[in-house]
Design an enzyme around this catalytic site. Structure first.
Site, PDB file in Angstrom:
ATOM      1  N   ASP A  73      68.582  98.915  21.553  1.00 14.77           N
ATOM      2  CA  ASP A  73      69.854  97.880  21.681  1.00 14.77           C
ATOM      3  C   ASP A  73      70.248  97.656  20.228  1.00 14.77           C
ATOM      4  O   ASP A  73      69.358  98.031  19.312  1.00 14.77           O
ATOM      5  CB  ASP A  73      69.113  96.676  22.010  1.00 14.77           C
ATOM      6  CG  ASP A  73      68.766  96.598  23.657  1.00 14.77           C
ATOM      7  OD1 ASP A  73      69.311  97.461  24.180  1.00 14.77           O
ATOM      8  OD2 ASP A  73      67.911  95.907  24.049  1.00 14.77           O
ATOM      9  N   TRP A  74      71.331  97.392  19.848  1.00 17.39           N
ATOM     10  CA  TRP A  74      72.009  97.071  18.786  1.00 17.39           C
ATOM     11  C   TRP A  74      71.021  96.428  17.696  1.00 17.39           C
ATOM     12  O   TRP A  74      70.872  96.479  16.623  1.00 17.39           O
ATOM     13  CB  TRP A  74      73.317  96.784  18.556  1.00 17.39           C
ATOM     14  CG  TRP A  74      73.693  95.465  18.965  1.00 17.39           C
ATOM     15  CD1 TRP A  74      73.660  94.983  20.430  1.00 17.39           C
ATOM     16  CD2 TRP A  74      73.318  94.345  18.488  1.00 17.39           C
ATOM     17  NE1 TRP A  74      73.914  93.604  20.443  1.00 17.39           N
ATOM     18  CE2 TRP A  74      73.710  93.107  19.153  1.00 17.39           C
ATOM     19  CE3 TRP A  74      73.098  93.858  16.932  1.00 17.39           C
ATOM     20  CZ2 TRP A  74      73.784  91.686  18.664  1.00 17.39           C
ATOM     21  CZ3 TRP A  74      73.204  92.535  16.475  1.00 17.39           C
ATOM     22  CH2 TRP A  74      73.380  91.554  17.486  1.00 17.39           C
ATOM     23  N   ASP A  75      70.494  95.177  18.505  1.00 13.76           N
ATOM     24  CA  ASP A  75      69.838  94.172  17.632  1.00 13.76           C
ATOM     25  C   ASP A  75      68.476  94.876  17.205  1.00 13.76           C
ATOM     26  O   ASP A  75      67.896  94.723  15.882  1.00 13.76           O
ATOM     27  CB  ASP A  75      69.862  92.842  18.225  1.00 13.76           C
ATOM     28  CG  ASP A  75      69.194  92.794  19.398  1.00 13.76           C
ATOM     29  OD1 ASP A  75      68.982  93.969  20.146  1.00 13.76           O
ATOM     30  OD2 ASP A  75      68.520  91.969  19.984  1.00 13.76           O
ATOM     31  N   MET A  76      68.083  95.567  17.858  1.00  9.83           N
ATOM     32  CA  MET A  76      66.615  96.120  17.448  1.00  9.83           C
ATOM     33  C   MET A  76      66.932  97.133  16.659  1.00  9.83           C
ATOM     34  O   MET A  76      66.095  97.409  15.655  1.00  9.83           O
ATOM     35  CB  MET A  76      65.837  96.632  18.782  1.00  9.83           C
ATOM     36  CG  MET A  76      65.517  95.686  19.920  1.00  9.83           C
ATOM     37  SD  MET A  76      64.638  94.175  19.084  1.00  9.83           S
ATOM     38  CE  MET A  76      63.007  95.078  18.984  1.00  9.83           C
TER      39      MET A  76
END
Length: 134
Positions: A73-76
């Site tokens: 995921d982009w946030d991870m």
């Protein structure tokens, strides 16, 4: 939230060791925070409501941004040490924004109730932040 970012965005230009400015505090629960004018500098990148320098995105992140077939995921991905490179983020004591969706790819009503509903949220639109330069 606009008033909050208008007081903090210049820090990104002035301090190369900053990664982002966020309007969200991951640890900003009702029982742990109370001052909407207080800021913290933290080592981790909050996953919500943030800004970063355009140059950082264009020159460093855009070409490596995770595509849909990747497992990140982009946030991870943004929190990976090799991406964040030791840079820090500025966050408020009391979140200046809130999470309202109870369904989605990584969200359900149980998680929304357990995690997000217990976060403090600043409801005053014009809070003058303290010690922005510190």
């Amino acid at each position: 939230m606009i008033f909050y970012f208008s007081q903090t965005k210049r820090l990104l230009e002035e301090d190369e060791t900053l990664y982002c400015i966020s309007a969200w505090n991951d640890q900003g629960y009702e029982h742990t925070c109370s001052d909407p004018s207080l800021l913290f500098r933290v080592e981790t990148m909050p996953g919500f409501r943030w800004i970063l320098k355009r140059a950082l995105y264009k020159d460093e992140l855009e070409s490596k941004w995770p595509t849909p077939e990747k497992m990140w995921d982009w946030d991870m991905w943004m929190r990976l040490p090799e991406v964040q490179k030791g840079r820090e983020c500025v966050i408020p004591d009391v979140s200046q924004t809130y999470h309202f969706g109870a369904s989605g790819l990584n969200m359900n009503s149980y998680f929304q109730d357990i995690y997000f509903k217990k976060h403090s949220f600043n409801t005053s639109p014009y809070v003058k932040l303290k010690h922005v330069d510190r």
